[in-house]
Motif scaffolding. Structure first.
Motif, PDB file in Angstrom:
ATOM      1  N   ALA A  61      70.414   9.022  51.158  1.00 25.91           N
ATOM      2  CA  ALA A  61      71.360  10.067  50.774  1.00 25.91           C
ATOM      3  C   ALA A  61      72.717   9.844  51.426  1.00 25.91           C
ATOM      4  N   LEU A  62      72.705   9.475  52.689  1.00 21.37           N
ATOM      5  CA  LEU A  62      73.967   9.205  53.390  1.00 21.37           C
ATOM      6  C   LEU A  62      74.708   8.027  52.753  1.00 21.37           C
ATOM      7  N   GLY A  63      73.942   7.033  52.322  1.00 18.53           N
ATOM      8  CA  GLY A  63      74.550   5.900  51.635  1.00 18.53           C
ATOM      9  C   GLY A  63      75.222   6.325  50.344  1.00 18.53           C
ATOM     10  N   SER A  64      74.570   7.207  49.577  1.00 16.02           N
ATOM     11  CA  SER A  64      75.135   7.688  48.317  1.00 16.02           C
ATOM     12  C   SER A  64      76.387   8.518  48.563  1.00 16.02           C
ATOM     13  N   ILE A  65      76.342   9.368  49.600  1.00 18.11           N
ATOM     14  CA  ILE A  65      77.513  10.180  49.948  1.00 18.11           C
ATOM     15  C   ILE A  65      78.684   9.279  50.351  1.00 18.11           C
ATOM     16  N   GLY A  66      78.382   8.242  51.136  1.00 16.81           N
ATOM     17  CA  GLY A  66      79.430   7.305  51.556  1.00 16.81           C
ATOM     18  C   GLY A  66      80.059   6.580  50.389  1.00 16.81           C
ATOM     19  N   VAL A  67      79.215   6.140  49.436  1.00 19.33           N
ATOM     20  CA  VAL A  67      79.730   5.440  48.252  1.00 19.33           C
ATOM     21  C   VAL A  67      80.603   6.374  47.419  1.00 19.33           C
ATOM     22  N   ALA A  68      80.135   7.616  47.226  1.00 17.73           N
ATOM     23  CA  ALA A  68      80.906   8.583  46.444  1.00 17.73           C
ATOM     24  C   ALA A  68      82.252   8.870  47.109  1.00 17.73           C
ATOM     25  N   GLY A  69      82.243   9.054  48.428  1.00 20.57           N
ATOM     26  CA  GLY A  69      83.484   9.334  49.141  1.00 20.57           C
ATOM     27  C   GLY A  69      84.454   8.172  49.098  1.00 20.57           C
ATOM     28  N   LEU A  70      83.947   6.956  49.321  1.00 19.55           N
ATOM     29  CA  LEU A  70      84.803   5.772  49.272  1.00 19.55           C
ATOM     30  C   LEU A  70      85.355   5.560  47.869  1.00 19.55           C
ATOM     31  N   GLY A  71      84.518   5.817  46.875  1.00 24.36           N
ATOM     32  CA  GLY A  71      84.969   5.653  45.495  1.00 24.36           C
ATOM     33  C   GLY A  71      86.089   6.599  45.129  1.00 24.36           C
ATOM     34  N   LEU A  72      86.038   7.829  45.634  1.00 26.95           N
ATOM     35  CA  LEU A  72      87.098   8.793  45.364  1.00 26.95           C
ATOM     36  C   LEU A  72      88.428   8.330  45.947  1.00 26.95           C
ATOM     37  N   LEU A  73      88.363   7.607  47.064  1.00 21.40           N
ATOM     38  CA  LEU A  73      89.580   7.077  47.682  1.00 21.40           C
ATOM     39  C   LEU A  73      90.093   5.825  46.970  1.00 21.40           C
ATOM     40  N   LEU A  74      89.161   5.023  46.442  1.00 20.77           N
ATOM     41  CA  LEU A  74      89.530   3.744  45.838  1.00 20.77           C
ATOM     42  C   LEU A  74      90.005   3.870  44.395  1.00 20.77           C
ATOM     43  N   VAL A  75      89.242   4.615  43.597  1.00 24.56           N
ATOM     44  CA  VAL A  75      89.554   4.721  42.170  1.00 24.56           C
ATOM     45  C   VAL A  75      90.767   5.634  41.980  1.00 24.56           C
ATOM     46  N   PRO A  76      91.788   5.202  41.230  1.00 23.33           N
ATOM     47  CA  PRO A  76      92.990   6.014  41.020  1.00 23.33           C
ATOM     48  C   PRO A  76      92.656   7.379  40.422  1.00 23.33           C
ATOM     49  N   THR A  77      93.345   8.397  40.893  1.00 19.30           N
ATOM     50  CA  THR A  77      93.097   9.764  40.425  1.00 19.30           C
ATOM     51  C   THR A  77      93.288   9.884  38.919  1.00 19.30           C
ATOM     52  N   ALA A  78      94.200   9.102  38.369  1.00 18.67           N
ATOM     53  CA  ALA A  78      94.487   9.172  36.930  1.00 18.67           C
ATOM     54  C   ALA A  78      93.256   8.859  36.078  1.00 18.67           C
ATOM     55  N   VAL A  79      92.342   8.037  36.608  1.00 20.15           N
ATOM     56  CA  VAL A  79      91.128   7.704  35.859  1.00 20.15           C
ATOM     57  C   VAL A  79      90.291   8.955  35.617  1.00 20.15           C
ATOM     58  N   PHE A  80      90.257   9.844  36.618  1.00 22.00           N
ATOM     59  CA  PHE A  80      89.434  11.044  36.509  1.00 22.00           C
ATOM     60  C   PHE A  80      90.041  12.094  35.590  1.00 22.00           C
ATOM     61  N   THR A  81      91.258  11.844  35.103  1.00 26.85           N
ATOM     62  CA  THR A  81      91.901  12.789  34.184  1.00 26.85           C
ATOM     63  C   THR A  81      91.826  12.335  32.732  1.00 26.85           C
ATOM     64  N   LEU A  82      91.120  11.232  32.471  1.00 24.87           N
ATOM     65  CA  LEU A  82      90.980  10.754  31.101  1.00 24.87           C
ATOM     66  C   LEU A  82      90.256  11.787  30.239  1.00 24.87           C
ATOM     67  N   LYS A  83      90.737  11.973  29.023  1.00 21.92           N
ATOM     68  CA  LYS A  83      90.162  12.985  28.128  1.00 21.92           C
ATOM     69  C   LYS A  83      88.689  12.726  27.820  1.00 21.92           C
ATOM     70  N   LYS A  84      88.284  11.466  27.861  1.00 24.81           N
ATOM     71  CA  LYS A  84      86.904  11.127  27.545  1.00 24.81           C
ATOM     72  C   LYS A  84      85.918  11.707  28.555  1.00 24.81           C
TER      73      LYS A  84
END
Length: 437
Positions: A61-84
């Motif tokens: 679980a800690l590994g999954s939380i770490g991946v999710a947190g790191l991904g939020l920092l790495l992936v540009p915010t604009a990707v999460f605003t895509l209409k799809k």
């Protein structure tokens, strides 16, 4: 002894991952490869990584939380605003509201972290596909599957089998914990191999065939049903590509007949595993039958799945109007039942209510329709059939409950979002995201 083999294979696969991500690999693909490899590595040592370690969280679980947190920092915010992604946010909102109404805070956090894991992985793979293309992305992504695939082959060679929990039959899952989660690893592997273009990697057809054979040895029938359309399209396309136009009609007719014969042969050799499917299809009224009226024989149909579904549906039907609208909350089944629902749709109805189920159905409908608009009709056909197979799996188990299932879903969604289509404003926005990174 097999634990030592796991460790050795893990180290070798880590070296392979390092060599891949330090080559011609964009940072988003490197993140996705490392995230998937880490999950498969940790899950292999389930006796250590599954028990709670800190504040009720396991190493996994800690590994999954770490991946999710790191991904939020790495992936540009604009990707999460895509209409799809809008249908997914409707689903996430339904989950959060259900958790708030029922005050199921820990369960809500747990479920939303899993979906955040899905979101960052799908976003990273989407950016990689847009940057380096589907073929290059999937070819490099194969390295993340080295450990589980190798361990399954070694478990077959060393006779390291596990008795399936449903009926005691033999499953070869490489020393992993459960055949349901492991089957999704192999399904993902089959999906990735099948979508790599011909001539890109050596022995592609042999590798695909081996993967299908390995899935059969996992002995998880819902997963086998999932890859049937994927395998059929792969082999059918393989034969079609080698034919002249004048040869296609007669030869493809023969090939189709061979596929049908193979299907019936497999059905006969595994008839004990699939016999209950026919029984259920001929008695669909059992699903809405109150559990107290089930006979002992009826309770055993499909490894008790139909009986489990009826318990959840009966509890929902007898709930008050608030729970019928918003459900009982994420992970609330643990407070009432000993087993999870073994059906994603039934589970979402019980946990997230009418709004949650409708939100999930909206996601399913849109993820079925979106591939149809692709210019590449061959890819569109593969994606639609693959998703229909995945939905079939969700009728008898819950792949989206496991991170392994969400990994498959993220790979699928990233390809749907990233595949070439019409040059719309949305597509231009995606180009801006890539140019900025």
């Amino acid at each position: 002894m097999f634990e030592a083999i796991k460790l050795l294979v893990g180290v070798v696969s880590l070296i392979m991952v390092y060599r891949t991500i330090t080559g011609n690999c964009n940072k988003y693909l490197a993140f996705a490869i490392c995230a998937i490899w880490l999950r498969y590595f940790l899950s292999a040592f389930h006796t250590i990584t599954y028990p709670s370690l800190v504040a009720g969280f396991s190493i996994n679980a800690l590994g999954s939380i770490g991946v999710a947190g790191l991904g939020l920092l790495l992936v540009p915010t604009a990707v999460f605003t895509l209409k799809k992604l809008f249908p997914f946010y409707i689903l996430f909102t339904a989950i959060a509201v259900s958790g708030f109404v029922n005050m199921q805070i820990p369960g809500t956090i747990n479920v939303l972290v899993k979906w955040c894991y899905f979101l960052v992985l799908a976003g990273a793979l989407f950016l990689s596909i847009r940057s380096q293309g589907q073929n290059e992305t999937f070819k490099k992504l194969l390295v993340a599957f080295t450990m589980p695939v190798s361990l399954q082959i070694l478990s077959i060679l060393f006779g390291q089998a596990k008795a399936a929990e449903s009926d005691g039959s033999t499953s070869y899952i490489g020393g992993y914990n459960h055949e349901a989660a492991f089957s999704m690893i192999i399904v993902s592997f089959i999906f990735v191999v099948g979508l790599i273009e011909r001539g890109t990697i050596r022995f592609r057809t042999s590798l695909f065939t081996l993967a299908v054979f390995l899935l059969v040895l996992v002995n998880y029938r819902t997963a086998i049903l999932t890859i049937l359309p994927i395998a059929a399209v792969f082999y059918f396309t393989l034969v079609e590509q080698r034919l002249k136009p004048s040869q296609k009609a007669p030869i493809l007719t023969v090939v189709t007949m061979l596929f049908v014969m193979v299907f019936f042969a497999l059905s006969f050799t595994m008839q004990e595993r699939f016999a209950d499917v026919g029984v259920m299809l001929s008695n669909l009224d059992l699903i809405v039958k109150a559990p107290r009226y089930f006979s002992e024989a009826e309770q055993d149909i499909m490894s008790a799945r139909v009986y489990i579904w009826s318990q959840y549906i009966d509890a929902y039907a007898n709930a008050d109007i608030l729970n019928q609208i918003f459900g009982f909350g994420p992970d609330s089944w643990k407070q009432r039942f000993t087993l999870y629902a073994h059906n994603t749709f039934v589970s979402y109805l019980y946990e997230y209510g009418f709004l949650g189920l409708v939100s999930f159905l909206l996601v399913c409908i849109l993820m079925t329709l979106q591939p149809m608009g692709l210019k590449d009709k061959k890819l569109a056909k593969i994606l639609v059939l693959s998703f229909l197979g995945f939905l079939t799996m969700n009728l008898a188990t819950m792949p989206l409950w496991n991170i392994e299932g969400l990994i498959f879903f993220s790979i699928f969604c990233s390809l749907v979002f990233g595949a070439s289509g019409k040059r719309t404003n949305e597509a231009r926005k995606q180009g801006v995201i890539l140019n900025a990174n």
